[in-house]
Design a protein around this motif. Sequence first.
Motif, short mmCIF file in Angstrom:
data_model
loop_
_atom_site.label_atom_id
_atom_site.label_comp_id
_atom_site.label_asym_id
_atom_site.label_seq_id
_atom_site.Cartn_x
_atom_site.Cartn_y
_atom_site.Cartn_z
N GLY A 14 0.92 -1.20 -0.02
CA GLY A 14 0.02 -0.06 0.07
C GLY A 14 0.88 1.15 -0.11
O GLY A 14 2.25 1.09 -0.20
N CYS A 15 0.28 2.30 0.31
CA CYS A 15 1.09 3.62 0.39
C CYS A 15 1.16 4.41 1.57
O CYS A 15 1.65 5.58 1.60
CB CYS A 15 0.58 4.56 -0.75
SG CYS A 15 -1.24 5.40 -0.28
N PHE A 16 0.63 3.64 2.67
CA PHE A 16 0.66 4.37 3.91
C PHE A 16 -0.53 5.34 4.01
O PHE A 16 -0.93 6.08 5.12
CB PHE A 16 1.91 4.91 4.34
CG PHE A 16 2.78 4.10 5.19
CD1 PHE A 16 2.40 3.92 6.64
CD2 PHE A 16 3.90 3.26 4.50
CE1 PHE A 16 3.08 2.97 7.22
CE2 PHE A 16 4.48 2.26 5.43
CZ PHE A 16 4.03 2.27 6.69
N GLY A 17 -1.36 5.67 2.68
CA GLY A 17 -2.41 6.64 2.84
C GLY A 17 -3.39 6.28 4.16
O GLY A 17 -4.00 7.13 4.53
N CYS A 18 -3.54 4.97 4.02
CA CYS A 18 -4.81 4.50 4.92
C CYS A 18 -4.23 4.72 6.52
O CYS A 18 -5.04 5.17 7.38
CB CYS A 18 -5.01 2.98 4.79
SG CYS A 18 -5.84 2.75 3.43
N HIS A 19 -2.91 4.70 6.75
CA HIS A 19 -2.35 4.85 8.07
C HIS A 19 -2.71 6.59 8.30
O HIS A 19 -2.83 6.99 9.37
CB HIS A 19 -0.87 4.55 8.03
CG HIS A 19 -0.82 3.03 8.59
ND1 HIS A 19 -1.05 2.08 8.05
CD2 HIS A 19 -0.72 2.63 10.02
CE1 HIS A 19 -0.96 0.85 8.71
NE2 HIS A 19 -0.66 1.23 9.92
N ILE A 58 -5.26 -4.17 8.50
CA ILE A 58 -4.54 -4.27 7.33
C ILE A 58 -4.67 -3.42 6.28
O ILE A 58 -5.53 -3.10 5.90
CB ILE A 58 -4.54 -6.04 6.54
CG1 ILE A 58 -4.86 -6.82 7.79
CG2 ILE A 58 -3.63 -6.22 5.67
CD1 ILE A 58 -3.84 -7.27 8.54
N GLU A 59 -3.43 -2.76 5.80
CA GLU A 59 -3.46 -1.56 4.86
C GLU A 59 -2.64 -2.50 3.96
O GLU A 59 -1.50 -2.85 4.11
CB GLU A 59 -2.91 -0.50 5.25
CG GLU A 59 -2.38 0.54 3.86
CD GLU A 59 -1.50 1.73 4.38
OE1 GLU A 59 -2.23 2.57 5.10
OE2 GLU A 59 -0.61 1.91 3.87
N GLY A 60 -3.13 -2.49 2.48
CA GLY A 60 -2.40 -3.16 1.30
C GLY A 60 -2.69 -4.31 1.26
O GLY A 60 -3.33 -5.01 2.00
N GLY A 85 -9.35 -0.11 3.24
CA GLY A 85 -9.01 0.51 2.17
C GLY A 85 -8.95 -0.55 0.96
O GLY A 85 -9.11 -2.02 1.26
N GLU A 86 -8.78 0.19 -0.12
CA GLU A 86 -9.15 -0.78 -1.61
C GLU A 86 -7.84 -1.45 -1.87
O GLU A 86 -8.01 -2.79 -2.43
CB GLU A 86 -9.24 0.24 -2.62
CG GLU A 86 -10.55 1.07 -2.71
CD GLU A 86 -11.79 -0.10 -2.12
OE1 GLU A 86 -11.93 -0.95 -2.92
OE2 GLU A 86 -12.43 0.72 -1.13
N CYS A 87 -6.67 -1.08 -1.43
CA CYS A 87 -5.42 -2.18 -1.59
C CYS A 87 -5.66 -3.69 -0.88
O CYS A 87 -5.26 -4.62 -1.38
CB CYS A 87 -4.15 -1.50 -1.24
SG CYS A 87 -3.85 0.06 -2.27
N ALA A 88 -6.14 -3.51 0.43
CA ALA A 88 -6.26 -4.65 1.14
C ALA A 88 -7.48 -5.23 0.67
O ALA A 88 -7.62 -6.49 0.65
CB ALA A 88 -6.54 -4.19 2.67
N GLY A 151 -12.70 2.42 0.47
CA GLY A 151 -12.24 3.96 0.27
C GLY A 151 -10.53 3.81 0.08
O GLY A 151 -9.85 2.87 0.25
N CYS A 152 -10.24 5.00 -0.58
CA CYS A 152 -8.81 5.15 -0.84
C CYS A 152 -8.35 6.55 -0.46
O CYS A 152 -8.10 7.15 -1.47
CB CYS A 152 -8.70 4.83 -2.32
SG CYS A 152 -7.01 4.67 -2.97
N PRO A 153 -8.27 6.80 0.80
CA PRO A 153 -8.28 5.87 1.90
C PRO A 153 -9.53 5.90 2.55
O PRO A 153 -10.52 6.78 2.26
CB PRO A 153 -7.17 6.41 2.61
CG PRO A 153 -7.28 7.67 2.61
CD PRO A 153 -7.39 7.84 1.05
#
Length: 182
Positions: A14-19, A58-60, A85-88, A151-153
């Motif tokens: 992921g990109c850490f955006g969710c964090h 979990i992100e990613g 988020g969408e990556c996970a 969501g993203c995120p």
Amino acid sequence: MSDKPRVATTSMCGCFGCHMSLLDIDERILKLVELVEIDKSPINDKKQFTDRCLLGLIEGGCANDENIHVLHSFRQHCDLLISVGECARTGGVPTLRNSVPLSECLEEAYLRGPTVYNPMQLIPNDAEIPLMLDRVYPCHEVVKIDYYLPGCPPSADTLWEALVALLGGKPLDLPYGLIKYD
Ligand code: SF4
């Protein structure tokens, strides 16, 4: 050791955006610290689980063998796992590589790309580097996932309401406004 419920988080492919969105709960983070103990997480840089956790965020998605290992470890240590988020949830943007064979992705990245300078013509393969998977997988294709936050995120409010509900032992029944994206 504190008897507060424990929460662990991780960022995989992921990109850490969710964090970042989680940190956007602003002053509610003081309340969160009252409610929970943060266990393994990039938020506190704790690398190992120290006890059983109620929630694992979990992100990613899963793009390499280390992601798989981390995800299994979260499933083992957490009562409830949430794909954040969408990556996970779906693999997200990294799944753009899924329509191309892995060997072609690596050749484009390390040998043929227009900005590549690689006179030795080597594709990195050190044993220390996580092995890339044939494609990027959403988390639920690897382990059982209990809840999903789209969501993203996902917004800070979505994350906060989800945490409050699950920490209070309530079902995750978020209002439509928090889970719609249009
Ligand atoms: S869902 Fe969006 S914000 Fe979250 S890790 Fe993926 S790209 Fe980043």
